[in-house]
Design a protein around this motif. Sequence first.
Motif, PDB file in Angstrom:
ATOM      1  N   ASP A  22      -6.566  -2.354  -3.303  1.00 47.99           N
ATOM      2  CA  ASP A  22      -6.217  -2.884  -2.308  1.00 47.99           C
ATOM      3  C   ASP A  22      -6.934  -4.523  -2.140  1.00 47.99           C
ATOM      4  O   ASP A  22      -7.620  -4.021  -2.000  1.00 47.99           O
ATOM      5  CB  ASP A  22      -5.856  -2.018  -1.443  1.00 47.99           C
ATOM      6  N   GLU A  23      -6.350  -5.582  -1.287  1.00 51.40           N
ATOM      7  CA  GLU A  23      -7.048  -6.081  -1.079  1.00 51.40           C
ATOM      8  C   GLU A  23      -7.562  -6.658  -2.601  1.00 51.40           C
ATOM      9  O   GLU A  23      -9.056  -7.465  -2.489  1.00 51.40           O
ATOM     10  CB  GLU A  23      -7.749  -6.622   0.022  1.00 51.40           C
TER      11      GLU A  23
ATOM     12  N   SER B 152       0.779  -1.192   0.209  1.00 49.55           N
ATOM     13  CA  SER B 152      -0.371  -0.207   0.155  1.00 49.55           C
ATOM     14  C   SER B 152       0.913   0.893   0.297  1.00 49.55           C
ATOM     15  O   SER B 152       0.626   2.624  -0.551  1.00 49.55           O
ATOM     16  CB  SER B 152      -1.142  -0.476   1.029  1.00 49.55           C
TER      17      SER B 152
HETATM   18 MG   LIG Z   1      -1.654  -2.659   1.975  1.00 54.40          MG
END
Ligand SMILES: [Mg+2]
Length: 504
Positions: free
Chosen positions: A300-301, A223
Motif C-alpha cells: 500500500d502507498e 486498500s
Molecule cells: Mg489505502
Amino acid sequence: MVARAYTVAFEGVEAKTVEVQCAVTAGIPGFSLVGLPDKAVTEARDRVRTALTSMAIALPSKRITINLSPADMPKEGSHFDLPIALALLAALEIIPTDAVEGTCSLGELSLDGSLLPVIGALPAALSAAEADRTLLCPKASGPEAAWVDAARVIGAATLADVVRHYTGQSPLAPAEPGEVIPDSSGRDLTDVKGQERAKRALEIAAAGRHHLMMVGTPGSGKSMLAARLPGLLPPLTAQEALETSMIHSLAGLIEEGGINRARPFREPHHTASMAAIVGGGRRASPGEISLAHNGVLFMDEFPEFTRSVLETLRQPVESGEVVVARANAHVKYPCRFMLVAAANPCKCGYLPDASRACARAPACGEDYMGRISGPLMDRFDLRIEVPPVSYTDLDLPSSGESSATVAARVATARDLQTARYRDHPGMRLNADAEGEMLTEIATPDTEGRDLLTKVADRFGLSARGYHRVLRVARTIADLDGSETIHRPHVAEAVSFRLSAAKES
Ligand SMILES: [Mg+2]
Ligand SMILES: Nc1ncnc2c1ncn2[C@@H]1O[C@H](COP(=O)(O)OP(=O)(O)OP(=O)(O)O)[C@@H](O)[C@H]1O
C-alpha cells in the motif's frame, strides 16, 4: 569414545544435516564447543550444563569437547541445545548411543531442563525424513513438524522426558499434526460499492497470478479491494501449503502447529527496511516477499517505499526466488508471489480532481509516480485507475457478485492452467509462461494478432510489455472458457496495460 547426535543448520529453506560429536577425555576439566558456532550456539554450553545439573547429573572432571560438523558451515540459533545435550548424555553412557544416532533433534533448553519451541521444525522434519531419522523436538514444535507425512516425530516437554524415553522407562508418543486453520476473514466483494472495473482487474489478477497496480484518490477503496483478494483465491494445494509453511516455520510464524490453507496475504508498511521486505539481516530470515510465497504481497502507498526497496523487487518479481548475500554465504528463498500495489496519483492525492488538487499539479503527480522506475512499472501486467465512488453508489444496498461467485470462476480458470502446465515444471499459472510455451499457448487468432501489433507499434510496447499482454489475454480467455485468444480478449488485456500509468 566419541558419541554422535544429529541436528540441522538452515540455509534458506533447506535444512542441512549437522553431526554433533562429543568426546569426553582425560585432561584439564573444561567444556569447549567448536565448528563455527554463533553466539547463541556457544551459549548452549551453559544452558546444557545447568539443565543437566537440575536433573542431578553432574559433569565429570574431564575435558568435554563438542564439534559441530561440517566445521566450515556456519551454525546459528538456539536449537543446538538439545542435540548437544543428547551427544553429551550418550558420551557419558546415560542414554544408548545407537538410539541417539538414529535421531535428528532440535530444541532450546531452559535452565530447569524444559524444552522451548524453536523455529524451523517443519524443514527439519523433512530433512530428518530424507535421512531416515526420527525427529525429536520440543513438545510445542511437534504438531508443526508432524505435517511432514514421511517423518517420524516425537515431541518432549523436558530433557528428563527425553532421558526416560531413551532408557525405556517411559517412551514418548508420536506427535500429531496441528489443526488446519479455517479462513475467517469475513470480507466480501459485495462490501465494495461500484468499482466494477477494479473488481474485474482483481478477478483477472487472481486467475493468472498477474501483478496489479491500483492508482486512485484517497478513500476510493484501493486498500478495501486488495483486502478482498485472498477471498478470490483458491486454497493452497498440499504441495503449496508445505512450501509456504516451510518459510513461515523459519520465521516462527506457525502458531501451535496449525497449518493454514488460505493463501498468505502480507502487507508490509512502507517504512519497512530492506531486510524486512527482501530477507536477510543479522540472522538470516525470510522477508515479506518470501512470506507471501504462493500468495499476495500488498504494498500500500507504493511510491512511499524507499527507492532501494522498490528497485530490489525487480529481480525477485520476475524470477520467483531471492538470493540474499550473507558475510560468508548466499541464501536462497522462494518468493513466487502476486504483487498488488496501491498508490495515490500524487502526494496530495487529488490530482485528477481540479477543484481539490494542490497548487503544484500536475508536476507533483510526475514527481510522486516518478519514484517508481520504468522497469518496475513495466512488471505490472494490470494497471488500473480507481476513481472515487459517487455518494449515490455508496447509498445503494450491497450489490454485485459475491467473493464466492468470483472465486468459483477463478478456480475454474486456474484448473485449466494446472492441466496446461502439468508437464512443465517451474510453470504453474499463466504469469509463469515464457519462451516457446508462451508462443504455443498464447498466440491470438489473426484479428487479435492484428490488434496487438497495432497497439505495440502505436504505444511502443517493450518486449516484456508485449509478452505480458499475451499472458493476460490468455488468462482472460481462460476465464471466458475459450481455447483460442480472440480479439476482445486482447483488447481487454491491452486496456489494462495502458491505463493509469506511464507506458513502457
Ligand atoms: Mg489505502
Ligand atoms: N467502493 C467503496 N464501497 C464502499 N465503501 C468504500 C468504497 N471506497 C471506500 N469506501 C470506504 O472508505 C474507506 C476507505 O477506503 P480505503 O482505505 O480502501 O481507501 P484507499 O483508496 O485505500 O485510500 P488511501 O489512498 O487513503 O489509502 C473504507 O474503509 C470504506 O469504509
